[in-house]
Scaffold this active site. Structure first.
Site, PDB file in Angstrom:
ATOM      1  N   SER A 282      -2.974   1.832  -4.181  1.00  0.00           N
ATOM      2  CA  SER A 282      -3.322   2.981  -3.355  1.00  0.00           C
ATOM      3  C   SER A 282      -4.768   3.392  -3.594  1.00  0.00           C
ATOM      4  O   SER A 282      -5.313   3.211  -4.677  1.00  0.00           O
ATOM      5  CB  SER A 282      -2.392   4.165  -3.662  1.00  0.00           C
TER       6      SER A 282
ATOM      7  N   HIS B 219      -8.449  -8.313  -0.144  1.00  0.00           N
ATOM      8  CA  HIS B 219      -8.184  -8.688   1.252  1.00  0.00           C
ATOM      9  C   HIS B 219      -9.328  -9.598   1.669  1.00  0.00           C
ATOM     10  O   HIS B 219     -10.502  -9.246   1.510  1.00  0.00           O
ATOM     11  CB  HIS B 219      -8.161  -7.451   2.148  1.00  0.00           C
TER      12      HIS B 219
ATOM     13  N   HIS C  17       0.870  -1.191   0.000  1.00  0.00           N
ATOM     14  CA  HIS C  17       0.000   0.000   0.000  1.00  0.00           C
ATOM     15  C   HIS C  17       0.900   1.232   0.000  1.00  0.00           C
ATOM     16  O   HIS C  17       1.779   1.363   0.873  1.00  0.00           O
ATOM     17  CB  HIS C  17      -0.862   0.032   1.256  1.00  0.00           C
TER      18      HIS C  17
ATOM     19  N   ASP D 180     -11.486   1.383  -0.761  1.00  0.00           N
ATOM     20  CA  ASP D 180     -11.539   1.326   0.701  1.00  0.00           C
ATOM     21  C   ASP D 180     -12.968   0.921   1.074  1.00  0.00           C
ATOM     22  O   ASP D 180     -13.912   1.682   0.828  1.00  0.00           O
ATOM     23  CB  ASP D 180     -11.183   2.698   1.284  1.00  0.00           C
TER      24      ASP D 180
ATOM     25  N   ASP E 221       3.239  -5.481   2.727  1.00  0.00           N
ATOM     26  CA  ASP E 221       1.998  -4.802   3.124  1.00  0.00           C
ATOM     27  C   ASP E 221       2.249  -3.291   3.262  1.00  0.00           C
ATOM     28  O   ASP E 221       1.805  -2.505   2.426  1.00  0.00           O
ATOM     29  CB  ASP E 221       1.462  -5.380   4.442  1.00  0.00           C
ATOM     30  N   ASP E 222       2.953  -2.911   4.343  1.00  0.00           N
ATOM     31  CA  ASP E 222       3.186  -1.496   4.645  1.00  0.00           C
ATOM     32  C   ASP E 222       4.592  -1.389   5.230  1.00  0.00           C
ATOM     33  O   ASP E 222       4.766  -1.363   6.452  1.00  0.00           O
ATOM     34  CB  ASP E 222       2.153  -1.026   5.680  1.00  0.00           C
TER      35      ASP E 222
ATOM     36  N   HIS F 221      -2.208  10.052   6.080  1.00  0.00           N
ATOM     37  CA  HIS F 221      -2.991  10.742   5.043  1.00  0.00           C
ATOM     38  C   HIS F 221      -2.984  12.265   5.230  1.00  0.00           C
ATOM     39  O   HIS F 221      -3.060  13.014   4.267  1.00  0.00           O
ATOM     40  CB  HIS F 221      -4.433  10.213   5.022  1.00  0.00           C
TER      41      HIS F 221
ATOM     42  N   ASN G 159       0.721   4.471   0.859  1.00  0.00           N
ATOM     43  CA  ASN G 159       0.921   5.326   2.042  1.00  0.00           C
ATOM     44  C   ASN G 159       1.432   4.566   3.269  1.00  0.00           C
ATOM     45  O   ASN G 159       1.946   5.182   4.201  1.00  0.00           O
ATOM     46  CB  ASN G 159      -0.367   6.086   2.372  1.00  0.00           C
TER      47      ASN G 159
ATOM     48  N   GLU H 202      -9.314 -11.464   6.868  1.00  0.00           N
ATOM     49  CA  GLU H 202      -8.193 -10.872   7.608  1.00  0.00           C
ATOM     50  C   GLU H 202      -8.470 -10.960   9.107  1.00  0.00           C
ATOM     51  O   GLU H 202      -7.560 -10.913   9.927  1.00  0.00           O
ATOM     52  CB  GLU H 202      -8.132  -9.408   7.175  1.00  0.00           C
TER      53      GLU H 202
HETATM   54  P1  5GP Z   1      -3.158   4.060   0.671  1.00  0.00           P
HETATM   55  O1  5GP Z   1      -4.297   3.329  -0.007  1.00  0.00           O
HETATM   56  O2  5GP Z   1      -3.639   5.341   1.288  1.00  0.00           O
HETATM   57  O3  5GP Z   1      -1.987   4.263  -0.235  1.00  0.00           O
HETATM   58  O4  5GP Z   1      -2.588   3.101   1.828  1.00  0.00           O
HETATM   59  C1  5GP Z   1      -3.167   3.030   3.113  1.00  0.00           C
HETATM   60  C2  5GP Z   1      -4.508   2.316   3.073  1.00  0.00           C
HETATM   61  O5  5GP Z   1      -4.323   0.952   2.682  1.00  0.00           O
HETATM   62  C3  5GP Z   1      -5.208   2.228   4.423  1.00  0.00           C
HETATM   63  O6  5GP Z   1      -5.957   3.370   4.696  1.00  0.00           O
HETATM   64  C4  5GP Z   1      -6.079   0.981   4.262  1.00  0.00           C
HETATM   65  O7  5GP Z   1      -7.266   1.297   3.576  1.00  0.00           O
HETATM   66  C5  5GP Z   1      -5.232   0.104   3.376  1.00  0.00           C
HETATM   67  N1  5GP Z   1      -4.435  -0.856   4.163  1.00  0.00           N
HETATM   68  C6  5GP Z   1      -3.115  -0.802   4.445  1.00  0.00           C
HETATM   69  N2  5GP Z   1      -2.729  -1.891   5.153  1.00  0.00           N
HETATM   70  C7  5GP Z   1      -3.823  -2.652   5.302  1.00  0.00           C
HETATM   71  C8  5GP Z   1      -4.065  -3.907   5.924  1.00  0.00           C
HETATM   72  O8  5GP Z   1      -3.187  -4.577   6.521  1.00  0.00           O
HETATM   73  N3  5GP Z   1      -5.358  -4.368   5.861  1.00  0.00           N
HETATM   74  C9  5GP Z   1      -6.354  -3.701   5.220  1.00  0.00           C
HETATM   75  N4  5GP Z   1      -7.568  -4.245   5.188  1.00  0.00           N
HETATM   76  N5  5GP Z   1      -6.150  -2.523   4.639  1.00  0.00           N
HETATM   77  C10 5GP Z   1      -4.914  -2.002   4.676  1.00  0.00           C
END
Ligand code: 5GP
Length: 351
Positions: free
Chosen positions: A103, A205, A23, A145, A290-291, A71, A25, A208
């Site tokens: 994203s 996903h 992801h 989301d 993941d992150d 964010h 962010n 989870e």
């Molecule tokens: P972005 O989409 O803003 O680049 O990355 C952050 C977003 O990714 C979070 O707000 C969330 O919606 C999603 N996200 C990041 N890590 C996870 C995770 O481990 N599980 C889930 N369900 N969503 C995640």
């Protein structure tokens, strides 16, 4: 660090890797975060609010609070371009040869950011890295989301469809993520079905958290092209044989993120990670970060952790990273180029 540790470390860094679950962010590094914090001092955000260090744990809900903080720091076209470029360069420096970045497009009235410009900025980052000869192939997944409900999901699919046709193949699919405790997958089925019909690949996903059996059954009937986490699919943790059967019969690869699941406490410890369940069955498993920013990790480290926890040989690790090529949403020609790269690097990395 001993000489043996250093050698092992080098092996995992040199290992060519494929990252399929990142992801944007959540992947922002410490260095980039410092720059963002310095740009917006009035927000009074401390680095401890955007990262979960080693040994620390958070509930899943607390993890989602972390994204809200990030964010606030990433809210303009300029920010997205900077963050995406840095993330791509960091993955390349870690030996990732193919990256699928995902994203959620956001609009921010304060900065005039629209969802369309959000995606365009991410695409621009990918193009700039290519022009600058960064040694990595990058594709993008537009994320839904689930917190934002079915209408926004449908809008997002339409946007992704437009970009799929106009981005020279850089947008390849759709991700479904966001707080799994909010909403129900069945409401999102029309949007996901539409995405599938127009040729977008689906990375969803799934399971989870416990108690999503019914939702997972429905989503698996689409079926998705890849599963994110799938932590509670198997019967040993409250899932079911019927879910496992569906995943196995359709041979749907699973994206597994060890550190994320341990720090987010959906898995009690590395040795209890469901990687083992699926890997032992010979099911396609793809290790992912993941992150990497939030969970303070990188893909080399995730491979090393999987190998040391589950006793994988270097040969097995090599096979794991190579297998991920075929699980990607890259076109056939790119997959072939990657296979070629793996074949060239093998004698240098494996000895
Ligand atoms: P972005 O989409 O803003 O680049 O990355 C952050 C977003 O990714 C979070 O707000 C969330 O919606 C999603 N996200 C990041 N890590 C996870 C995770 O481990 N599980 C889930 N369900 N969503 C995640």
């Amino acid at each position: 660090m001993t000489e043996m540790d250093r050698e092992a470390d080098l092996f995992y860094r040199q290992l060519p890797k494929v990252e399929l679950h990142a992801h944007l962010n959540g992947s922002v590094s410490f260095e980039t975060m410092e720059k963002l914090i310095a740009r917006k001092p009035h927000l009074n955000i401390k680095h401890s609010m955007t990262a979960i260090r080693n040994g620390q744990h958070r509930t899943l809900d607390e993890c989602f609070q972390v994204f809200k903080v990030i964010h606030q720091l990433v809210d303009s076209e300029e920010d997205i371009l900077m963050v995406a470029k840095a993330v791509i360069q960091e993955f390349a420096a870690d030996g990732v040869k193919y990256l699928e970045l995902r994203s959620t497009p956001r609009e921010e009235t304060k900065t005039g950011l629209s969802k369309r410009r959000y995606i365009e900025s991410a695409i621009e980052a990918i193009r700039q890295c290519k022009q600058e000869d960064v040694d990595i192939e990058v594709r993008f997944l537009v994320a839904i989301d689930r917190r934002n409900g079915p209408e926004v999901a449908m809008e997002t699919v339409k946007l992704a469809e437009d970009f799929m046709l106009s981005s020279d193949g850089l947008i390849v699919g759709l991700d479904l993520s966001g707080d799994p405790t909010v909403g129900h997958g069945k409401d999102l089925l029309p949007a996901l079905q539409r995405a599938k019909n127009c040729g977008l690949k689906l990375a969803l996903h799934l399971s989870e958290i416990p108690s999503q059996k019914e939702e997972s059954e429905l989503l698996l009937d689409l079926p998705p092209d890849r599963i994110g986490h799938g932590t509670f699919l198997h019967p040993e943790v409250g899932g079911s044989d019927s879910l496992v059967d569906k995943v196995c019969k359709q041979n749907i690869p699973i994206e597994l993120c060890l550190t994320s699941n341990v720090k987010g406490q959906t898995v009690p410890s590395y040795d209890k990670h469901h990687f083992q369940y699926w890997y032992e069955r010979g099911h396609p498993c793809v290790l992912c970060t993941d992150d990497k920013g939030v969970f303070c990790t990188d893909l080399s480290q995730e491979y090393q952790l999987a190998a040391s926890t589950f006793g994988l040989s270097q040969e097995a690790v090599w096979h794991l990273s190579q297998q991920a090529i075929q699980c990607s949403f890259a076109p056939e020609a790119v997959k072939q180029q990657l296979e070629q790269k793996w074949a060239e690097l093998r004698p240098r990395v494996l000895n």
